[in-house]
Write a protein that holds these residues in place. Structure first.
Motif, PDB file in Angstrom:
ATOM      1  N   GLY A  91     -40.395   0.113  29.638  1.00  0.00           N
ATOM      2  CA  GLY A  91     -40.616  -0.037  28.196  1.00  0.00           C
ATOM      3  C   GLY A  91     -41.175  -1.403  27.842  1.00  0.00           C
ATOM      4  O   GLY A  91     -41.667  -1.616  26.731  1.00  0.00           O
ATOM      5  N   GLY A  92     -41.046  -2.347  28.758  1.00  0.00           N
ATOM      6  CA  GLY A  92     -41.583  -3.696  28.535  1.00  0.00           C
ATOM      7  C   GLY A  92     -40.756  -4.549  27.583  1.00  0.00           C
ATOM      8  O   GLY A  92     -41.148  -5.675  27.269  1.00  0.00           O
ATOM      9  N   GLN A  93     -39.615  -4.063  27.152  1.00  0.00           N
ATOM     10  CA  GLN A  93     -38.855  -4.778  26.117  1.00  0.00           C
ATOM     11  C   GLN A  93     -38.025  -5.937  26.664  1.00  0.00           C
ATOM     12  O   GLN A  93     -37.520  -6.756  25.898  1.00  0.00           O
ATOM     13  N   SER A  94     -37.898  -6.020  27.967  1.00  0.00           N
ATOM     14  CA  SER A  94     -37.330  -7.229  28.594  1.00  0.00           C
ATOM     15  C   SER A  94     -38.439  -7.974  29.331  1.00  0.00           C
ATOM     16  O   SER A  94     -38.542  -9.194  29.256  1.00  0.00           O
ATOM     17  N   LEU A  95     -39.290  -7.235  30.027  1.00  0.00           N
ATOM     18  CA  LEU A  95     -40.308  -7.879  30.873  1.00  0.00           C
ATOM     19  C   LEU A  95     -41.385  -8.589  30.054  1.00  0.00           C
ATOM     20  O   LEU A  95     -41.755  -9.727  30.362  1.00  0.00           O
ATOM     21  N   ILE A  96     -41.886  -7.930  29.005  1.00  0.00           N
ATOM     22  CA  ILE A  96     -42.993  -8.551  28.239  1.00  0.00           C
ATOM     23  C   ILE A  96     -42.554  -9.877  27.592  1.00  0.00           C
ATOM     24  O   ILE A  96     -43.286 -10.879  27.699  1.00  0.00           O
TER      25      ILE A  96
END
Ligand code: FAD
Length: 278
Positions: free
Chosen positions: A14-19
């Motif tokens: 989801g990218g909500q930690s990585l981005i």
């Protein structure tokens, strides 16, 4: 692809930690392998007495799932994660793989019989959630291994649960959180699972607090004893969200409140549980 690209590659869900980590330059992987292009990785199924969640299942899909509502802790948890935007993108698999000490999923799922399905070049393996997260931001996953599915046993009849997080605002991680799962036999608590979040490097199973309820009838005395045991089990660090003492106090108060909701649900009452905002 992970095998070919080596340790410089990272999975993107989801990218909500990585981005946010990329934006802050705390992570700079050479390659991103985007899981969003892989079909059939987002699903919620009931099979063989268990609920099965594909790793790419979004928090919002779980929030709105009638199947997930069968286990109140899961619905409570999904419905309170951050805000709508984060819930629409963030995934259950990404959350467990990230192993953020403040993340909600590990804390909720550790009170249930949860198995994480993993897949790598050596094939598939199943790991009990209690063995999956080793430390803050650390799991048993190899760099070329991914989470494919999260499997949760449906608790027996007479069970009820609740998950409560205390937050300063919606789009921030909780100051403290708790998950309570009870199985009642009439007035007597047959089994109890209590977990504490954000007050340690990983979710903490408060075993003394569970013992204070197991085999007993639940009343003010036993519930207060459990809350006090939870306070002792908490191991928080002071930070911008509060002092260690404040977080211990909060953990005890949340446990008390969650036990009351879980007990009413175990008796078959429809009780809305919600996260608390400062
Ligand atoms: C403003 C904001 C507020 C938030 N508040 C909360 C909150 O209150 N509670 C909460 O729990 N979370 C919160 N989050 C985090 C959110 O829930 C994330 O969605 C979640 O932590 C990570 O899931 P993801 O799918 O976005 O993973 P990503 O960000 O895409 O990935 C996270 C990590 O997991 C790895 N990964 C992802 N999927 C897999 C997989 N299938 N197998 C192996 N590794 C994988 C990635 O390589 C990466 O290292 C918040 C995020 C934001 C931006």
């Amino acid at each position: 692809m992970l095998g070919q690209l080596g340790e410089g590659a990272k999975l993107l869900a989801g990218g909500q930690s990585l981005i946010p980590l990329l934006k802050l330059r705390f992570a700079s992987p050479a390659h991103l392998v985007d899981l969003n292009f892989i079909t059939d990785t987002s699903f919620i199924k009931e099979e063989g007495g268990a609920l099965r969640f594909g790793a790419m299942t979004r928090h919002a899909e779980i929030e709105h799932s009638d199947l997930a509502r069968k286990i109140s802790v899961l619905h409570d948890c999904a419905a309170g994660i951050a805000d709508v935007q984060v819930r629409n993108r963030g995934t259950i698999g990404g959350s467990l793989a990230e192993a953020d000490p403040s993340g909600d999923w590990a804390n909720a799922l550790i009170t249930l019989d949860t198995t994480v399905h993993c897949l790598g070049p050596n094939g598939a393996r199943k790991v009990a959630l209690k063995d999956f997260i080793l430390d803050a931001y650390t799991t048993v996953l190899g760099h070329d291994e991914l989470v494919t599915e999260v499997e949760v046993e449906i608790p027996p009849k007479g069970s009820g649960g609740a998950y409560i997080a205390f937050k300063r605002a919606a789009p921030v991680y909780p100051t403290a959180s708790t998950a309570v799962q009870l199985t009642m036999d009439g007035e007597v608590c047959k089994d109890a699972a209590i977990a504490l979040g954000c007050v340690g490097l990983t979710a903490i199973r408060a075993s003394e607090a569970e013992a204070a309820l197991r085999g007993k009838s639940l009343n003010d005395t036993t519930i207060t004893a459990a809350a006090e045991a939870a306070r002792a089990a908490a191991d928080p660090h002071p930070d911008m969200r509060g002092s260690a003492d404040y977080k211990r106090e909060l953990a005890a108060a949340l446990v008390k409140r969650a036990i009351h909701i879980a007990l009413r649900r175990a008796r078959g009452e429809q009780v809305e549980g919600t996260h608390l905002y400062a």
